[in-house]
Design a protein around this motif. Structure first.
Motif, PDB file in Angstrom:
ATOM      1  N   UNK A  94       0.749  -1.303  -0.078  1.00  0.00           N
ATOM      2  CA  UNK A  94       0.156   0.059   0.099  1.00  0.00           C
ATOM      3  C   UNK A  94       1.042   1.347  -0.057  1.00  0.00           C
ATOM      4  N   UNK A  95       0.803   1.964  -0.978  1.00  0.00           N
ATOM      5  CA  UNK A  95       1.285   3.573  -1.009  1.00  0.00           C
ATOM      6  C   UNK A  95       0.249   4.538  -0.967  1.00  0.00           C
ATOM      7  N   UNK A  96       0.407   5.198   0.178  1.00  0.00           N
ATOM      8  CA  UNK A  96      -0.818   6.337   0.619  1.00  0.00           C
ATOM      9  C   UNK A  96      -0.714   7.429  -0.475  1.00  0.00           C
ATOM     10  N   UNK A 155     -10.220  -5.861   0.010  1.00  0.00           N
ATOM     11  CA  UNK A 155      -9.758  -6.248  -1.110  1.00  0.00           C
ATOM     12  C   UNK A 155     -10.287  -5.886  -2.475  1.00  0.00           C
ATOM     13  N   UNK A 156     -10.878  -4.550  -2.263  1.00  0.00           N
ATOM     14  CA  UNK A 156     -11.326  -4.063  -3.416  1.00  0.00           C
ATOM     15  C   UNK A 156     -10.714  -2.714  -4.026  1.00  0.00           C
ATOM     16  N   UNK A 157     -10.497  -1.788  -3.058  1.00  0.00           N
ATOM     17  CA  UNK A 157      -9.978  -0.472  -3.602  1.00  0.00           C
ATOM     18  C   UNK A 157      -8.310  -0.565  -3.330  1.00  0.00           C
ATOM     19  N   UNK A 158      -7.901  -1.212  -2.341  1.00  0.00           N
ATOM     20  CA  UNK A 158      -6.494  -1.349  -1.851  1.00  0.00           C
ATOM     21  C   UNK A 158      -6.433  -2.428  -1.019  1.00  0.00           C
ATOM     22  N   UNK A 159      -5.179  -2.812  -0.877  1.00  0.00           N
ATOM     23  CA  UNK A 159      -4.823  -3.868   0.236  1.00  0.00           C
ATOM     24  C   UNK A 159      -4.813  -5.068  -0.521  1.00  0.00           C
ATOM     25  N   UNK A 196      -5.620  -8.765  -2.012  1.00  0.00           N
ATOM     26  CA  UNK A 196      -6.701  -9.352  -2.625  1.00  0.00           C
ATOM     27  C   UNK A 196      -6.584 -10.878  -2.979  1.00  0.00           C
ATOM     28  N   UNK A 201     -14.255 -10.833  -0.181  1.00  0.00           N
ATOM     29  CA  UNK A 201     -14.000 -10.449   1.027  1.00  0.00           C
ATOM     30  C   UNK A 201     -13.194 -11.425   1.895  1.00  0.00           C
ATOM     31  N   UNK A 207      -9.677 -11.415   3.591  1.00  0.00           N
ATOM     32  CA  UNK A 207      -9.403 -10.798   4.809  1.00  0.00           C
ATOM     33  C   UNK A 207      -8.587 -12.008   5.845  1.00  0.00           C
ATOM     34  N   UNK A 250      -4.891 -11.132   7.096  1.00  0.00           N
ATOM     35  CA  UNK A 250      -4.701 -10.701   8.477  1.00  0.00           C
ATOM     36  C   UNK A 250      -3.939 -11.631   9.416  1.00  0.00           C
TER      37      UNK A 250
END
Lengths: 492, 95
Positions: free
Chosen positions: A99-101, A326-330, A332, A343, A347, A351
Motif C-alpha cells: 500500500x502506497x498512501x 480487497x476492493x480498492x486497496x490492500x 486481494x 471479502x 481478509x 490478517x
C-alpha cells in the motif's frame, strides 16, 4: 564525535555553530543503519538514498537562506502506520504490504514543512495490536540493549531505532501504551499526548477513540521539541482540539519544589517485578529530595481499565478493520468466484492471528445479546475511570507509576499467550481510556542491565507539568550518561 | 459466559473471516480466557453512570458541505488490486 549519539537539540546547536553540516548528519545515520540495522531490524522500509539526496537539497536551500527552520535537515523515523505519500505504509501487515498512501498524514505534512528528513518507516505489531513487535507480519525487531529480548510494542521499531541510534528521534502511536511501553523497554523517552492534541488524520485507525500519535526521543527536551512540531488543530480530524499553540520547551525548568505527586498504590500490585518496584521507589525518593511532595493513595481502576480497554479497543478495531475488503486497496485473494468469497478470503489470508483474534473479540462484544453485558458496561466504566482520574487531579499535580510491570522479556516467551500479553498493559491503558497525557522515562536498569521505565501521568492537556517533572528528574539522574544500549547477546 | 463452537463460527461469519478447523479451538480458548477476564467490568461500581463514547466534550463539529476534488486519481488507482481503465474491478455482483 559520533553524530548519532547526539540528541536533536545537540544536533541543532552544532548545526548553528557550523561544527557539522546537514549532509554529515544524514551520512552518519545512513552509515549507522548500514552497520546496525541487520542486528536490530527496526525498519520496514529504509530511505537511505532518498534521505541523502534530500539532505543535499536542504543544505543548499539553508545556505541560500531559502529555508530558515531550525529543524531543517534533522532526520526522523516514522512508524509504519502513519501515511507517507509515495512511500509504502504497511502497518506491518500482509494486508497493506504494497500500500502506497496517496496523501501524507497531517503530522507528516508538519515534518515536511519544517524540512525534516525521513530515514524510513519503522516496524510495529501488525495494525498496532501487540506489545512486543513480534506480531509484525515481516520480522521481529530486537531490543538494542539485549538482542534476544523484545523491544516492546507496538511502536517497537520506533523505540529500538532511537535506542540503537539509527534515527535521532521517531514518531510512534499509542492506543493502550504503544509509545510508552516500548520506550520503557528500550531506555528512551516516549510521550503519549492528550487525546485531541495531535491530529490523527493519516494514522491508520486501530481504535479511534484511543489512538494518538506522539514522540519517541533520546531525552525529554527532544520530546518537547517534537511535540511542538506535531501539535495543532486540524479540520481533517474532528476530534483534534482547537487550542492555542504552546512552546513545550518553555516549561522545562528543573524545578519540582512543592509539586504534588500521587502514587496510585493499585498500580504497584500483583505481578509487579521486584526490581521494577525498587527502581520506582528510588525515583520517588529522588523527587522527595528535590522538594516534591510524594504521597501514596488509592486509585482502584487498574483492573477495570484493562478489561474495559480490551472491550472498547477490540470493538472499535472490528469496525475500523471492516474496510479491508480487497476492493480498492490492500491484499486481494486469488481464490474467489463471487464477491462474498473475495471479502472473506482476502481478509482471512492477509490478517495475522492477533488481528483476527481482536476482530473476533470485538465482533463478539458488539453482537446482539452481548452488547449490554460487555460493550455498554465498558463504556460506563470509561466514565468511572475519567471521574476517578479527575478526583485524583484535584489533589495531585501528576501521578507516578511504573510504565510496565516488567522489563523487556525474551523473544517468543509471551506471543502464544494473548491474555498474559494483555495483562502487561495494566499501567498504561487507563491513560488512553481517560484521554490523558503520559510520558515514560528511564529510571535505571535491572541486574541484567535492562532499562526500567517510569510513567508520569498528567491531567488533560497537562503536557507541560509532566514534561517539566520528567525533565527535572532526568537532569538529576542523568541516565543517558551512565547507560547505553550495548547490543548484548547474539541473534537467536 | 461460555462460548460455543457454533457461536464463534457465527461471529467469524459476521466479521467476514474464515476459521480453519485447527484455528477454531485456539480462538475459542483465547476468546473464553479474555472474556473471563473482561467479566471484571460487571463488578465495577458503575450504577447510574452514563456511557462515555470518547473523551472529548460531546459536541458536534460542523463544516460546510463542500465537494473537494482529489486530483491524484492515478495514486489512488495504483493501489487497486485489479482495475480496468479508470475503474476498480470487482467480480459480478448480480448473478
Amino acid at each position: 564525535m559520533d553524530i548519532t549519539t547526539l540528541t536533536v537539540h545537540e544536533l541543532q546547536e552544532k548545526l548553528e555553530s557550523k561544527e557539522i553540516t546537514i549532509c554529515q548528519i544524514t551520512k552518519a545515520y545512513v552509515e549507522r543503519i548500514e552497520q546496525k540495522e541487520k542486528e536490530v531490524q527496526a525498519f520496514v522500509t529504509t530511505l537511505c538514498k532518498e534521505a541523502q539526496e534530500r539532505a543535499k537539497q536542504i543544505e543548499e536551500k539553508v545556505e541560500n537562506g531559502q529555508i530558515t527552520s531550525k529543524f531543517a535537515g534533522i532526520p526522523i523515523g516514522i512508524k509504519d502506520n502513519i501515511c507517507t505519500k509515495g512511500v509504502k505504509t504497511t502497518c506491518s501487515s500482509k494486508m497493506l504490504e504494497n500500500f502506497v498512501a496517496p496523501y501524507d498524514a497531517t503530522v507528516v505534512e508538519k515534518l515536511k514543512e519544517e524540512n525534516l528528513i525521513s530515514l524510513g518507516k519503522l516496524n510495529m505489531d501488525e495494525f498496532a495490536m501487540g506489545g512486543s513487535t513480534e506480531y509484525s507480519a515481516f520480522h521481529v525487531t530486537r531490543n538494542p540493549w539485549n538482542l534476544s529480548k523484545v523491544p516492546g510494542g507496538s511502536s517497537g521499531g520506533s523505540a529500538a531505532a532511537v535506542a540503537a541510534n539509527l534515527v535521532p528521534w521517531a514518531l510512534g502511536s499509542d492506543t493502550g501504551g504503544s509509545i510508552r511501553q516500548p520506550a520503557s523497554f528500550c531506555g528512551v523517552v516516549g510521550l503519549k499526548p492528550t487525546y485531541g492534541l495531535v491530529s490523527r488524520y493519516g494514522l491508520v485507525a486501530f481504535a479511534s477513540s484511543l489512538d494518538q500519535i506522539g514522540p519517541i526521543t533520546k531525552d525529554v527536551e527532544d520530546a518537547a521539541l517534537l511535540l511542538n512540531i506535531i501539535t495543532g488543530h486540524d479540520e481533517k480530524d474532528t476530534t483534534s482540539e482547537n487550542r492555542e499553540k504552546v512552546d513545550y520547551t518553555n516549561c522545562l525548568k528543573k524545578e519540582v519544589k512543592n509539586l504534588k505527586i500521587g502514587i496510585p498504590k493499585e498500580f504497584f500490585g500483583e505481578g509487579m517485578n521486584e526490581q521494577v518496584k525498587e527502581k520506582l521507589q528510588q525515583a520517588m525518593q529522588t523527587y522527595r529530595e528535590m522538594g516534591a511532595e510524594v504521597e501514596e493513595f488509592s486509585l482502584d481502576i487498574a483492573n477495570y481499565s484493562l478489561a474495559t480497554y480490551y472491550i472498547i479497543a477490540c470493538a472499535e478495531a472490528s469496525s475500523n478493520l471492516g474496510r479491508y475488503d480487497g476492493i480498492r486497496y490492500g491484499y486481494r485473494t486469488k481464490n474467489f468466484t463471487n464477491l462474498k468469497d473475495l471479502y472473506r478470503n482476502s481478509r482471512s489470508e492477509a490478517f495475522g492471528p492477533e488481528v483476527k483474534r481482536r476482530i473476533i473479540l470485538g465482533t463478539y462484544v458488539l453482537s446482539s445479546g452481548y452488547y449490554d453485558a460487555y460493550y455498554k458496561k465498558a463504556q460506563q466504566v470509561r466514565t468511572l475511570v475519567k471521574k476517578e482520574f479527575e478526583k485524583a487531579f484535584e489533589k495531585y499535580d501528576i501521578l507516578l507509576t511504573p510504565t510496565s510491570p516488567s522489563v523487556a522479556f525474551e523473544i517468543g516467551t509471551k506471543s502464544n499467550n494473548p491474555l498474559e500479553m494483555y495483562l502487561a498493559d495494566i499501567c498504561t491503558v487507563s491513560v488512553n481510556i481517560a484521554g490523558l497525557p503520559g510520558i515514560s522515562i528511564p529510571c535505571g536498569v535491572d541486574s541484567e542491565g535492562m532499562p526500567v521505565g517510569m510513567q508520569l501521568i498528567g491531567p488533560r492537556f497537562g503536557e507541560e507539568v509532566i514534561l517539566n517533572a520528567a525533565y527535572a528528574y532526568e537532569q538529576k539522574i542523568k541516565f543517558r550518561e551512565q547507560y547505553q544500549a550495548e547490543f548484548k547477546g547474539g541473534v537467536c | 459466559m461460555k462460548v460455543s463452537k457454533e457461536e464463534i463460527l457465527h461471529i467469524a461469519k459476521l466479521a467476514n473471516l474464515n476459521l480453519k478447523e485447527e484455528e477454531i479451538d485456539t480462538y475459542l480458548l483465547h476468546l473464553q480466557d479474555i472474556l473471563n477476564f473482561a467479566n471484571i467490568v460487571n463488578n465495577a461500581p458503575i450504577e447510574g453512570l452514563e456511557e462515555s463514547f470518547g473523551v472529548n466534550e460531546n459536541q458536534n463539529v460542523f463544516r460546510k458541505d463542500e465537494i473537494k476534488v482529489f486530483e491524484n486519481t492515478e495514486a489512488l488507482l495504483a493501489n487497486a488490486p485489479e482495475k480496468e481503465r479508470n475503474m476498480f474491478k470487482i467480480p459480478k455482483v448480480i448473478q
